[in-house]
Scaffold this motif. Structure first.
Motif, PDB file in Angstrom:
ATOM      1  N   PHE A  81      47.746  47.507  37.165  1.00  0.00           N
ATOM      2  CA  PHE A  81      47.426  46.715  38.356  1.00  0.00           C
ATOM      3  C   PHE A  81      48.008  45.304  38.252  1.00  0.00           C
ATOM      4  O   PHE A  81      47.376  44.338  38.655  1.00  0.00           O
ATOM      5  N   LYS A  83      48.149  43.479  35.764  1.00  0.00           N
ATOM      6  CA  LYS A  83      47.326  42.686  34.856  1.00  0.00           C
ATOM      7  C   LYS A  83      47.508  43.241  33.449  1.00  0.00           C
ATOM      8  O   LYS A  83      47.511  44.454  33.256  1.00  0.00           O
ATOM      9  N   TYR A  85      46.330  44.362  30.037  1.00  0.00           N
ATOM     10  CA  TYR A  85      45.098  44.769  29.386  1.00  0.00           C
ATOM     11  C   TYR A  85      45.228  44.763  27.870  1.00  0.00           C
ATOM     12  O   TYR A  85      44.263  44.552  27.167  1.00  0.00           O
ATOM     13  N   SER A 114      36.367  47.200  30.860  1.00  0.00           N
ATOM     14  CA  SER A 114      37.069  46.294  31.776  1.00  0.00           C
ATOM     15  C   SER A 114      38.164  47.046  32.537  1.00  0.00           C
ATOM     16  O   SER A 114      38.453  46.742  33.691  1.00  0.00           O
ATOM     17  N   LEU A 115      38.729  48.049  31.911  1.00  0.00           N
ATOM     18  CA  LEU A 115      39.730  48.886  32.586  1.00  0.00           C
ATOM     19  C   LEU A 115      39.089  49.672  33.725  1.00  0.00           C
ATOM     20  O   LEU A 115      39.647  49.765  34.825  1.00  0.00           O
ATOM     21  N   ARG A 117      36.413  48.813  35.368  1.00  0.00           N
ATOM     22  CA  ARG A 117      36.091  47.862  36.437  1.00  0.00           C
ATOM     23  C   ARG A 117      37.329  47.577  37.286  1.00  0.00           C
ATOM     24  O   ARG A 117      37.245  47.461  38.506  1.00  0.00           O
ATOM     25  N   GLY A 118      38.457  47.442  36.639  1.00  0.00           N
ATOM     26  CA  GLY A 118      39.714  47.225  37.372  1.00  0.00           C
ATOM     27  C   GLY A 118      40.078  48.416  38.230  1.00  0.00           C
ATOM     28  O   GLY A 118      40.530  48.265  39.364  1.00  0.00           O
ATOM     29  N   ALA A 121      37.761  48.432  41.282  1.00  0.00           N
ATOM     30  CA  ALA A 121      38.158  47.430  42.276  1.00  0.00           C
ATOM     31  C   ALA A 121      39.461  47.830  42.964  1.00  0.00           C
ATOM     32  O   ALA A 121      39.630  47.615  44.168  1.00  0.00           O
ATOM     33  N   GLU A 122      40.371  48.438  42.230  1.00  0.00           N
ATOM     34  CA  GLU A 122      41.666  48.823  42.801  1.00  0.00           C
ATOM     35  C   GLU A 122      41.537  50.043  43.708  1.00  0.00           C
ATOM     36  O   GLU A 122      42.308  50.208  44.650  1.00  0.00           O
ATOM     37  N   TYR A 131      51.544  51.347  36.379  1.00  0.00           N
ATOM     38  CA  TYR A 131      51.306  50.883  35.018  1.00  0.00           C
ATOM     39  C   TYR A 131      52.638  50.767  34.295  1.00  0.00           C
ATOM     40  O   TYR A 131      53.611  51.420  34.646  1.00  0.00           O
TER      41      TYR A 131
END
Length: 161
Positions: A81, A83, A85, A114-115, A117-118, A121-122, A131
């Motif tokens: 995304f 970002k 990681y 955290s992945l 959560r991403g 959200a995505e 990726y």
């Protein structure tokens, strides 16, 4: 005698020019032929502890040139995304002899909470995400020092509940 030296030097110069042009035209193919090969050997092991998953595997590195290669470090970076990681550098200190092979243990730590959560959200924005996995080896030889990159980019389909 001067004429023979003149023709020999002209022939060597012409041969050097032809060699330079051929190397310039086929440099990617030549470089990829002599690049060290990396392949995954055996099974991939996944251990989950708390909020982190540990993924480990064995990688086999093969030297394809006639001189020794020192592999100093391995760097990896995983983006999802747009970002980052994971980003880490691990020292290896491997010396591969000419046409030699070696196997290394490779382990990465993924903060999967955290992945997730991403991904959650995505998923609200799109049904897939891109990726990128960048792995590079820092290599030193008697002739040059540098990095050999191994990159992969793709789209990941996000599952919907």
């Amino acid at each position: 005698m001067k004429r023979v030296i003149k023709y020999i030097s002209l022939f060597v110069l012409l041969l050097l020019i032809v060699f330079t042009i051929c190397f310039f035209l086929y440099r990617e193919r030549i470089i990829s032929h002599y690049r060290p090969e990396i392949k995954q050997v055996g099974a991939i092991r996944i251990d989950i502890k708390n909020d982190t998953s540990y993924i480990s595997s064995k990688l086999e590195i093969k030297n394809n040139v006639f001189f020794k290669i020192d592999i100093d470090t391995i760097k990896y970076k995983i983006d999802l995304f747009n970002k980052t990681y994971l980003q880490n550098t691990d020292p290896l200190g491997i010396q591969l002899p000419a046409y030699g092979k070696d196997t290394i243990d490779f382990q990465i730590k993924i903060p999967y909470l955290s992945l997730f959560r991403g991904i959650k959200a995505e998923r609200k924005k799109a049904d897939s995400a891109g990726y990128t996995v960048n792995i590079s080896l820092q290599v030193s030889t008697p002739f040059w020092n540098g990095e050999i990159p191994f990159n992969k980019s793709a789209k990941l389909k996000i599952p919907t509940p």
